[in-house]
Design an enzyme around this catalytic site. Structure first.
Site, PDB file in Angstrom:
ATOM      1  N   SER A  36      45.234  29.871  37.991  1.00 20.03           N
ATOM      2  CA  SER A  36      45.529  29.355  39.334  1.00 20.03           C
ATOM      3  C   SER A  36      45.579  30.448  40.398  1.00 20.03           C
ATOM      4  O   SER A  36      46.442  30.419  41.280  1.00 20.03           O
ATOM      5  CB  SER A  36      46.829  28.538  39.318  1.00 20.03           C
ATOM      6  N   GLU A  82      40.201  27.365  26.534  1.00 22.14           N
ATOM      7  CA  GLU A  82      39.563  26.049  26.337  1.00 22.14           C
ATOM      8  C   GLU A  82      38.651  26.070  25.118  1.00 22.14           C
ATOM      9  O   GLU A  82      38.520  25.084  24.407  1.00 22.14           O
ATOM     10  CB  GLU A  82      38.798  25.647  27.616  1.00 22.14           C
ATOM     11  N   GLU A 134      45.350  35.288  30.492  1.00 14.83           N
ATOM     12  CA  GLU A 134      45.400  33.961  31.102  1.00 14.83           C
ATOM     13  C   GLU A 134      46.456  33.114  30.391  1.00 14.83           C
ATOM     14  O   GLU A 134      46.160  32.497  29.352  1.00 14.83           O
ATOM     15  CB  GLU A 134      44.046  33.269  30.967  1.00 14.83           C
ATOM     16  N   HIS A 192      38.015  32.155  25.655  1.00 12.62           N
ATOM     17  CA  HIS A 192      38.745  31.384  26.677  1.00 12.62           C
ATOM     18  C   HIS A 192      39.624  30.344  25.960  1.00 12.62           C
ATOM     19  O   HIS A 192      39.228  29.785  24.939  1.00 12.62           O
ATOM     20  CB  HIS A 192      37.751  30.702  27.619  1.00 12.62           C
ATOM     21  N   ASN A 222      34.669  31.766  36.876  1.00 16.78           N
ATOM     22  CA  ASN A 222      34.287  30.957  35.719  1.00 16.78           C
ATOM     23  C   ASN A 222      34.057  29.528  36.206  1.00 16.78           C
ATOM     24  O   ASN A 222      35.009  28.810  36.503  1.00 16.78           O
ATOM     25  CB  ASN A 222      35.432  31.005  34.683  1.00 16.78           C
ATOM     26  N   LYS A 276      32.954  27.030  34.625  1.00 16.24           N
ATOM     27  CA  LYS A 276      33.172  26.021  33.580  1.00 16.24           C
ATOM     28  C   LYS A 276      32.017  24.996  33.587  1.00 16.24           C
ATOM     29  O   LYS A 276      30.877  25.364  33.828  1.00 16.24           O
ATOM     30  CB  LYS A 276      34.528  25.347  33.766  1.00 16.24           C
ATOM     31  N   GLY A 315      39.033  30.258  38.056  1.00 13.23           N
ATOM     32  CA  GLY A 315      38.365  29.012  37.691  1.00 13.23           C
ATOM     33  C   GLY A 315      38.108  28.167  38.929  1.00 13.23           C
ATOM     34  O   GLY A 315      37.142  28.377  39.661  1.00 13.23           O
ATOM     35  N   GLY A 334      44.479  26.034  35.673  1.00 15.32           N
ATOM     36  CA  GLY A 334      44.147  24.732  36.258  1.00 15.32           C
ATOM     37  C   GLY A 334      45.359  23.877  36.576  1.00 15.32           C
ATOM     38  O   GLY A 334      45.225  22.681  36.837  1.00 15.32           O
TER      39      GLY A 334
END
Ligand code: PEP
Length: 248
Positions: free
Chosen positions: A210, A96, A164, A94, A9, A11, A231, A170
């Site tokens: 991560s 986010e 996730e 997701h 991903n 992003k 990510g 992250g």
């Protein structure tokens, strides 16, 4: 047998030239990979990357889509636009998107069903916050998200779920292998009860949060982990390739 799937991903990273460099490196570096490899560039790079990957084993995902086909939805991208580009997967729900763009479980459910209708394979993301985990609510939260997001899901459609934990995205923190295996087992059992055992056995459940070259082998070796949604480490050829090659 579930083929492992490693999805990157990207992003809001990668201008077109950088995106093309990255997929070129992955295409040559990962030939013969045992896992299915998917990349999710930003919308602006989807078309050039799709052209570059025309004869590649690397598949393409979008990071989001709208649930309507067309209309007055300024700034949105529909499932039809994605299939038009040769996209096969779409990441939905997701954390986010849930957190910064106010996507509710009901909106995500509409997107999941629309993706299927358009012939796209949804990669549905679910995850709990640190506070929810510390309160002992992680399984309840994930069950609740799955129940709402998969409402009306057909029993024979392709499904990928990415677990996730929000606190691991992250941050450099990963869930422990026990936490990951327990949650993946729970998700498979939930899908079995909700949509039938046959779909549960075919559903690939990815871990995200991560994942790096140095922890990939341990995580991907767990029995209910069928791949990873990556990510930060998907932005470098060497890191992403090492993760792909760690898949069992
Ligand atoms: C993600 O955003 O899906 C993700 C897993 O990010 P990272 O690997 O950087 O934690």
């Amino acid at each position: 047998m579930r083929t492992p799937l490693i999805a990157g991903n990207w992003k809001m990273h990668m201008k077109i030239a950088d995106a093309l460099d990255l997929v070129t490196g992955l295409h040559y570096g990962l030939r013969g990979a045992k896992a299915e490899v998917v990349v999710a560039p930003p919308f602006t790079a989807l078309y050039p990357v799709a052209q570059k990957l025309e004869n590649s084993f690397i598949d393409l995902a979008a990071q989001n889509m709208h649930y309507e086909n067309k209309g007055a939805f300024t700034g949105e991208v529909s499932s039809d636009f994605l299939t038009d580009l040769g996209v096969h997967y779409v990441i939905l729900g997701h954390s986010e998107r849930r957190e910064y763009f106010a996507e509710t479980d009901e909106i995500i459910n509409k997107k999941v069903l629309k993706a299927l209708e358009a012939g796209l394979k949804p990669i549905l993301c679910v995850g709990e916050s640190l506070e929810q985990r510390e309160r002992g609510d992680a399984f309840k939260v994930i069950g609740n998200q799955l129940g709402k997001n998969l409402n009306g899901f057909p029993l024979d459609a392709p499904l990928v779920i990415a677990y996730e934990p929000i606190w691991a995205i992250g941050t450099g923190k990963t869930a422990s292998t026990q936490e990951i295996q327990d949650m993946h087992q729970f998700i498979r059992a939930f899908v079995g009860e909700f949509l039938g055992n046959s779909l549960a056995q075919e559903t690939r459940i990815l871990y995200g949060g991560s994942v790096k070259p140095d922890n990939a082998k341990e995580i991907l070796g767990l029995s209910d982990v069928d791949g990873a949604l990556v990510g930060g480490a998907s932005l470098k050829v060497s890191d992403f390739s090492q993760i792909v090659n760690a898949a069992k």
